[in-house]
Structure formats: C-alpha cells, structure tokens
Write an enzyme that holds these catalytic residues in place. Structure first.
Site, mmCIF file in Angstrom:
data_model
loop_
_atom_site.group_PDB
_atom_site.id
_atom_site.type_symbol
_atom_site.label_atom_id
_atom_site.label_comp_id
_atom_site.label_asym_id
_atom_site.label_seq_id
_atom_site.Cartn_x
_atom_site.Cartn_y
_atom_site.Cartn_z
ATOM 1 N N CYS A 72 0.827 -1.202 0.000
ATOM 2 C CA CYS A 72 0.000 0.000 0.000
ATOM 3 C C CYS A 72 0.867 1.260 0.000
ATOM 4 C CB CYS A 72 -0.866 0.038 1.254
ATOM 5 S SG CYS A 72 -2.113 -1.240 1.352
ATOM 6 N N GLU A 74 0.679 3.782 2.064
ATOM 7 C CA GLU A 74 1.075 4.198 3.418
ATOM 8 C C GLU A 74 2.337 3.466 3.864
ATOM 9 O OE1 GLU A 74 -1.836 3.223 2.326
ATOM 10 O OE2 GLU A 74 -3.509 4.175 3.367
HETATM 11 N N1 THU Z 1 -4.366 0.540 -1.023
HETATM 12 C C1 THU Z 1 -3.505 1.458 -0.505
HETATM 13 O O1 THU Z 1 -2.459 1.765 -1.096
HETATM 14 N N2 THU Z 1 -3.824 2.030 0.674
HETATM 15 C C2 THU Z 1 -4.963 1.798 1.371
HETATM 16 O O2 THU Z 1 -5.173 2.391 2.431
HETATM 17 C C3 THU Z 1 -5.937 0.827 0.872
HETATM 18 C C4 THU Z 1 -5.589 0.131 -0.387
HETATM 19 C C5 THU Z 1 -4.031 -0.066 -2.318
HETATM 20 C C6 THU Z 1 -3.715 -1.537 -2.288
HETATM 21 C C7 THU Z 1 -4.023 -1.927 -3.717
HETATM 22 O O3 THU Z 1 -2.888 -1.638 -4.516
HETATM 23 C C8 THU Z 1 -5.144 -0.977 -4.130
HETATM 24 O O4 THU Z 1 -5.130 0.092 -3.193
HETATM 25 C C9 THU Z 1 -6.522 -1.616 -4.135
HETATM 26 O O5 THU Z 1 -6.804 -2.211 -2.928
#
Ligand code: THU
Length: 157
Positions: A72, A74
């Site tokens: 992700c 974060e």
């Molecule tokens: N994702 C994030 O980068 N941060 C979040 O807080 C939730 C989800 C990303 C993971 C994945 O690459 C995409 O969003 C879809 O879930």
C-alpha cells in the site's frame, strides 16, 4: 460484565480549513497518487509523511503480478521514510486516492489494518501523536493520531 464503547474523534473539514502545512501535505499525497503503480486494481493511492526534520516523504501503492507481493501507499511511504531518515520523527501523514476513472475519490479512504499497525510503530517511536489527514475531493477527515484509528492495537507489553 462491563461493556465499553470506543469511539474515534474525526473532524470533517474542507481543504480551505487546513493549515498551510496541512494543505501542502495533502497536495503532496494527491501528487503521489498519480505516481502509483496499480495496473491490477487501477486504484491509485498516494501518501505523504511530514517529518520533524522538515522533509516530506511520499509513497504510492506498488502492485505486483503476484498480488500479495505488492504494498500500500502508506507502508511504501513509512518504510521509505524510516529507512532514509531513521532519526526523524513522524509529524503527520496525508492520504489521497484516485478511483478507477482517475478522479480523486469524493469520500476519503482510510488506511487498511496492516498500514494502521505499521504507522502505529512510527507514532510510538515519535512519542507523540501523528496527525492523519484523509483526503477526498468533497471532504477531508482529520484524525488526531494513528492510535485513534487503531483502538485496542496490538502491543507487546
Ligand atoms: N491501497 C492502498 O495503497 N492504501 C490503502 O489504504 C488501501 C488500499 C491499495 C492496495 C491496492 O494496490 C489498491 O489500493 C486496491 O486495494
């Protein structure tokens, strides 16, 4: 038996109500969302972390053909920040996301459970609250700390 209710404080505000520093952090998170690598979900997330040394570190979700191997926004931001500046304390984090049509989400998204736990590590290291700003095009949520996003968090002690 005793029941407890746990609630979290969230301020719902407009971009214009943010401080100059907070607006800058949101701008950085929004810009980072455009640098995400998300060919599988097509959901682009950006994060920007303000450090107490004045540096802003950004990250974006990085997906992988073997899906769980990605990470992700974060966690890409917080791991990079601490790897680059191990002495710096986190002050605040802003998170922004683009929907599958490439527009900023109207309602803010909130970090997943793993990211909350990862961010909590750096809030604990900082020894003070790390403000969380969740950006949407129609509203912004301000949460005073990572801990408030993760009540009853796991700690070893
Ligand atoms: N994702 C994030 O980068 N941060 C979040 O807080 C939730 C989800 C990303 C993971 C994945 O690459 C995409 O969003 C879809 O879930």
């Amino acid at each position: 038996m005793k029941n407890i209710d746990i609630s979290i404080p969230v301020s719902v505000i407009d971009y214009a109500e943010l401080t100059v520093e907070e607006r800058h952090l949101v701008d950085e998170a929004r810009a980072a969302s455009h640098r995400s690598y998300a060919p599988y979900s097509n959901f682009h997330v950006g994060a920007a972390i303000a450090l107490d040394n004045g540096v802003i570190v950004t990250g974006a979700n990085q997906e992988n053909v073997a899906y769980p191997s990605g990470t992700c926004a974060e966690r890409s931001a917080c791991f990079y920040a601490h790897a680059q500046y191990p002495e710096a304390k986190f002050k605040a984090i802003a998170i922004a996301a683009l929907d599958t049509s490439g527009k900023e989400v109207a309602e803010p998204i909130s970090p997943c459970g793993s990211c909350r736990q990862a961010l909590l590590e750096y809030e604990t290291l900082a020894g003070h609250n790390v403000e969380v700003i969740l950006s949407g095009s129609e509203k912004i949520y301000k949460v005073p700390s990572v801990k408030s996003l993760l009540p009853l968090a796991f700690t070893e002690f």
